[in-house]
Design a protein around this motif. Structure first.
Motif, PDB file in Angstrom:
ATOM      1  N   GLY A  13      61.684  65.838  48.032  1.00 39.07           N
ATOM      2  CA  GLY A  13      61.607  65.223  46.704  1.00 39.07           C
ATOM      3  C   GLY A  13      60.896  63.882  46.750  1.00 39.07           C
ATOM      4  O   GLY A  13      60.109  63.538  45.867  1.00 39.07           O
ATOM      5  N   ARG A  14      61.172  63.120  47.812  1.00 36.23           N
ATOM      6  CA  ARG A  14      60.522  61.815  47.953  1.00 36.23           C
ATOM      7  C   ARG A  14      59.035  61.959  48.218  1.00 36.23           C
ATOM      8  O   ARG A  14      58.208  61.232  47.646  1.00 36.23           O
ATOM      9  CB  ARG A  14      61.201  61.029  49.087  1.00 36.23           C
ATOM     10  CG  ARG A  14      60.587  59.659  49.340  1.00 36.23           C
ATOM     11  CD  ARG A  14      60.558  58.772  48.089  1.00 36.23           C
ATOM     12  NE  ARG A  14      61.820  58.806  47.360  1.00 36.23           N
ATOM     13  CZ  ARG A  14      62.902  58.097  47.684  1.00 36.23           C
ATOM     14  NH1 ARG A  14      62.863  57.273  48.714  1.00 36.23           N
ATOM     15  NH2 ARG A  14      64.009  58.197  46.967  1.00 36.23           N
ATOM     16  N   ASP A  43      59.586  53.346  37.200  1.00 34.77           N
ATOM     17  CA  ASP A  43      60.244  54.590  37.627  1.00 34.77           C
ATOM     18  C   ASP A  43      60.527  54.569  39.139  1.00 34.77           C
ATOM     19  O   ASP A  43      61.608  54.966  39.578  1.00 34.77           O
ATOM     20  CB  ASP A  43      59.375  55.810  37.301  1.00 34.77           C
ATOM     21  CG  ASP A  43      59.324  56.098  35.807  1.00 34.77           C
ATOM     22  OD1 ASP A  43      58.409  55.575  35.140  1.00 34.77           O
ATOM     23  OD2 ASP A  43      60.206  56.823  35.299  1.00 34.77           O
ATOM     24  N   LEU A  44      59.557  54.110  39.920  1.00 34.40           N
ATOM     25  CA  LEU A  44      59.737  54.106  41.381  1.00 34.40           C
ATOM     26  C   LEU A  44      60.936  53.254  41.780  1.00 34.40           C
ATOM     27  O   LEU A  44      61.819  53.701  42.517  1.00 34.40           O
ATOM     28  CB  LEU A  44      58.472  53.601  42.087  1.00 34.40           C
ATOM     29  CG  LEU A  44      57.218  54.479  41.950  1.00 34.40           C
ATOM     30  CD1 LEU A  44      56.030  53.813  42.641  1.00 34.40           C
ATOM     31  CD2 LEU A  44      57.459  55.886  42.515  1.00 34.40           C
ATOM     32  N   ALA A  45      60.982  52.023  41.296  1.00 29.25           N
ATOM     33  CA  ALA A  45      62.087  51.139  41.688  1.00 29.25           C
ATOM     34  C   ALA A  45      63.407  51.593  41.055  1.00 29.25           C
ATOM     35  O   ALA A  45      64.475  51.414  41.646  1.00 29.25           O
ATOM     36  CB  ALA A  45      61.768  49.693  41.309  1.00 29.25           C
ATOM     37  N   TYR A  50      68.901  53.653  41.445  1.00 29.55           N
ATOM     38  CA  TYR A  50      69.892  54.693  41.109  1.00 29.55           C
ATOM     39  C   TYR A  50      70.484  55.281  42.395  1.00 29.55           C
ATOM     40  O   TYR A  50      71.694  55.475  42.514  1.00 29.55           O
ATOM     41  CB  TYR A  50      69.184  55.765  40.292  1.00 29.55           C
ATOM     42  CG  TYR A  50      70.074  56.812  39.630  1.00 29.55           C
ATOM     43  CD1 TYR A  50      70.552  56.620  38.341  1.00 29.55           C
ATOM     44  CD2 TYR A  50      70.381  58.005  40.284  1.00 29.55           C
ATOM     45  CE1 TYR A  50      71.324  57.596  37.712  1.00 29.55           C
ATOM     46  CE2 TYR A  50      71.151  58.978  39.664  1.00 29.55           C
ATOM     47  CZ  TYR A  50      71.620  58.769  38.373  1.00 29.55           C
ATOM     48  OH  TYR A  50      72.380  59.743  37.765  1.00 29.55           O
ATOM     49  N   GLU A  51      69.615  55.528  43.358  1.00 31.87           N
ATOM     50  CA  GLU A  51      70.062  56.077  44.647  1.00 31.87           C
ATOM     51  C   GLU A  51      70.962  55.078  45.377  1.00 31.87           C
ATOM     52  O   GLU A  51      71.992  55.446  45.948  1.00 31.87           O
ATOM     53  CB  GLU A  51      68.826  56.420  45.493  1.00 31.87           C
ATOM     54  CG  GLU A  51      69.141  57.030  46.838  1.00 31.87           C
ATOM     55  CD  GLU A  51      67.898  57.684  47.452  1.00 31.87           C
ATOM     56  OE1 GLU A  51      67.187  58.435  46.752  1.00 31.87           O
ATOM     57  OE2 GLU A  51      67.632  57.419  48.639  1.00 31.87           O
ATOM     58  N   GLU A  52      70.596  53.812  45.309  1.00 31.12           N
ATOM     59  CA  GLU A  52      71.415  52.801  45.978  1.00 31.12           C
ATOM     60  C   GLU A  52      72.781  52.686  45.289  1.00 31.12           C
ATOM     61  O   GLU A  52      73.822  52.625  45.952  1.00 31.12           O
ATOM     62  CB  GLU A  52      70.720  51.432  45.992  1.00 31.12           C
ATOM     63  CG  GLU A  52      71.544  50.410  46.765  1.00 31.12           C
ATOM     64  CD  GLU A  52      70.863  49.067  46.976  1.00 31.12           C
ATOM     65  OE1 GLU A  52      70.171  48.589  46.054  1.00 31.12           O
ATOM     66  OE2 GLU A  52      71.050  48.490  48.070  1.00 31.12           O
ATOM     67  N   HIS A 121      67.959  63.495  39.716  1.00 32.00           N
ATOM     68  CA  HIS A 121      67.489  62.327  38.978  1.00 32.00           C
ATOM     69  C   HIS A 121      66.046  62.003  39.363  1.00 32.00           C
ATOM     70  O   HIS A 121      65.185  61.791  38.509  1.00 32.00           O
ATOM     71  CB  HIS A 121      68.414  61.130  39.266  1.00 32.00           C
ATOM     72  CG  HIS A 121      67.997  59.888  38.534  1.00 32.00           C
ATOM     73  ND1 HIS A 121      67.341  58.845  39.162  1.00 32.00           N
ATOM     74  CD2 HIS A 121      68.109  59.533  37.234  1.00 32.00           C
ATOM     75  CE1 HIS A 121      67.086  57.904  38.269  1.00 32.00           C
ATOM     76  NE2 HIS A 121      67.549  58.291  37.097  1.00 32.00           N
ATOM     77  N   GLU A 122      65.770  62.007  40.663  1.00 36.97           N
ATOM     78  CA  GLU A 122      64.404  61.735  41.119  1.00 36.97           C
ATOM     79  C   GLU A 122      63.444  62.816  40.609  1.00 36.97           C
ATOM     80  O   GLU A 122      62.342  62.510  40.140  1.00 36.97           O
ATOM     81  CB  GLU A 122      64.372  61.634  42.651  1.00 36.97           C
ATOM     82  CG  GLU A 122      62.983  61.321  43.178  1.00 36.97           C
ATOM     83  CD  GLU A 122      62.964  60.740  44.596  1.00 36.97           C
ATOM     84  OE1 GLU A 122      64.051  60.497  45.172  1.00 36.97           O
ATOM     85  OE2 GLU A 122      61.847  60.526  45.108  1.00 36.97           O
TER      86      GLU A 122
END
Ligand code: AVJ
Ligand code: FE
Length: 420
Positions: A13-14, A43-45, A50-52, A121-122
């Motif tokens: 996904g990344r 969006d990138l940050a 969100y992941e953090e 989400h990503e």
């Protein structure tokens, strides 16, 4: 193709997220091109933040590395319209933040719900980024794996229909496995007989509406839709233009292309979809009708997991995962037919429904209210089915997307319904 295990899927996904912006200049990634979309670098940050928040902070109990960024990358505290005015992380900083967070993500363990939430989400932001790239007409196109384009089978205009008999059906995601809160609880409902479009409406069919004065016939438009259309002087779908000799063309991620008569129309608002339907003595399907047509197996009296059965999507059944960077010709995936015979229910273009976005009876927000709850009952219309820009992992027939009825950045088209 079976869904990848979570850890591999996060890595894949990344790679995909970064491939979407890889060919673009720093300036194009950092600028806000249109007010209704974020700068791509937001969006990138935001994906990193969100992941953090969910995996590093809430799941693993570690402190946030950059608490000062939390508000700027919270979708609610910082709405899209103002994201261009902030001192956002630049592209290199955002990519470094993504990498730094990913290094600190704990293993999924046995449950994996939050990892799945973060992965999807990503994936969802990838589709938003593709909308922004197409809308702002940025080039070159994303550096993603491409698929061969299927031939047009012919014979589909979008006005052909298939029958769905009266009777019960089940709506919503089963109680086990990953699903968003707004897909639960699964419930039985009973619908009268109806007909639904065999395929989405094609460009050729929509063109007859455009050229036949569809945007000027007051009776086909609701009051709200007419006011919007007049205010913004809307006369055709977003991205359409006439070429030097009067021929219609369409902006795509690969540049200008002749308007393909066989592809589903895309980038129409719910207002336009509804007016088109009225012009044809039809209407938009309700969410329940859409889902019944996509999943309900009349003989088995049970909902299928996917329109064609239990197996996850693959290239023979649906146009998902960015492979064409646009829709395929209508009806191009006969192996993806739903129980009632409808084609293209998943992938290609999102389909506007007549339904407002509400929680199902017994809805419980999970794991946070800002995913769905705060959008209920606020004039949002539901879209179903995913598009070519939706990742297969996200595209299920119970997934509910929503937006305001005037929005046209979504890869959304039209499927008609009729009372039987
Ligand atoms: C489900 C596509 C409407 O983009 O607002 C992304 C998905 N939620 N980050 C959106 C979402 C939080 C959502 N949609
Ligand atoms: Fe988000």
């Amino acid at each position: 193709m079976a869904a990848l295990p979570l850890t591999d899927a996060l890595t894949e996904g990344r790679e995909r997220t970064l491939a979407l912006v890889a060919p673009l200049s720093d300036a194009d990634v950092e600028r806000q091109h249109v007010e209704i979309m974020s700068p791509l670098v937001w969006d990138l940050a935001h994906i990193a933040a969100y992941e953090e928040l969910w995996l590093v902070h809430r799941h693993a109990g570690e402190p946030l590395s950059r608490p000062e960024l939390a508000a700027m990358y919270d979708a609610f505290e910082t709405p899209r319209a103002v994201r261009g005015d902030l001192r956002l992380l630049n592209r290199a900083e955002a990519v470094a933040y993504l990498e730094d967070v990913r290094r600190r993500v704990p293993d999924p363990g046995s449950d994996g719900f939050l990892h799945e939430l973060v992965l999807r989400h990503e994936h969802q932001h990838g589709e938003t980024m593709l909308q922004a790239i197409e809308l702002a007409r940025l080039t070159p196109p994303p550096a993603v794996p491409r698929r061969p384009r299927p031939a047009a089978p012919g014979g589909h205009t979008g006005l052909e229909s298939v029958a769905v008999p009266a009777g019960p059906c089940e709506i919503g995601a089963p109680a086990t496995g990953f699903a968003y809160d707004n897909e639960r609880p699964r419930h039985r409902t009973e619908l009268p007989a109806f007909r639904i479009g065999h395929t989405p409406i094609t460009n050729a069919t929509f063109l007859t509406f455009v050229e036949g004065g569809g945007y000027e016939r007051r009776p086909w438009w609701s009051d709200e839709a007419w006011a919007w259309k007049e205010q913004y002087d809307i006369t055709h779908p977003e991205g359409w233009a006439r070429g030097p000799t009067g021929e219609w063309r369409r902006w795509t991620l690969d540049g200008w292309a002749p308007l393909d008569p066989d592809e589903p129309v895309v980038h129409v608002s719910c207002f336009e979809a509804d007016a088109f339907a009225r012009a044809h003595g039809a209407r938009l399907p309700t969410e329940a009708e859409w889902e019944k047509a996509a999943t309900w197996d009349q003989e088995a009296q049970a909902a299928r997991r996917y329109p064609w059965g239990d197996e996850p999507p693959d290239e023979r059944r649906a146009n998902l995962d960015h492979g064409l960077l646009g829709p395929a010709p209508a009806g191009a995936y006969p192996a993806g037919a739903s129980p009632c015979g409808a084609l293209g229910m998943l992938g290609d273009v999102w389909e506007w429904t007549a339904s407002d976005f509400h929680g199902y009876d017994g809805f419980v927000a999970h794991p946070y209210r800002e995913y769905s709850d705060v959008f209920f009952g606020r004039d949002y219309k539901v879209l179903r089915g995913g598009s070519w820009a939706t990742r297969a992992r996200v595209a299920t027939p119970t997934f509910r997307n929503w937006d305001l009825p005037q929005r046209r950045q979504i890869f959304a088209g039209v499927r008609l319904a009729w009372d039987a």
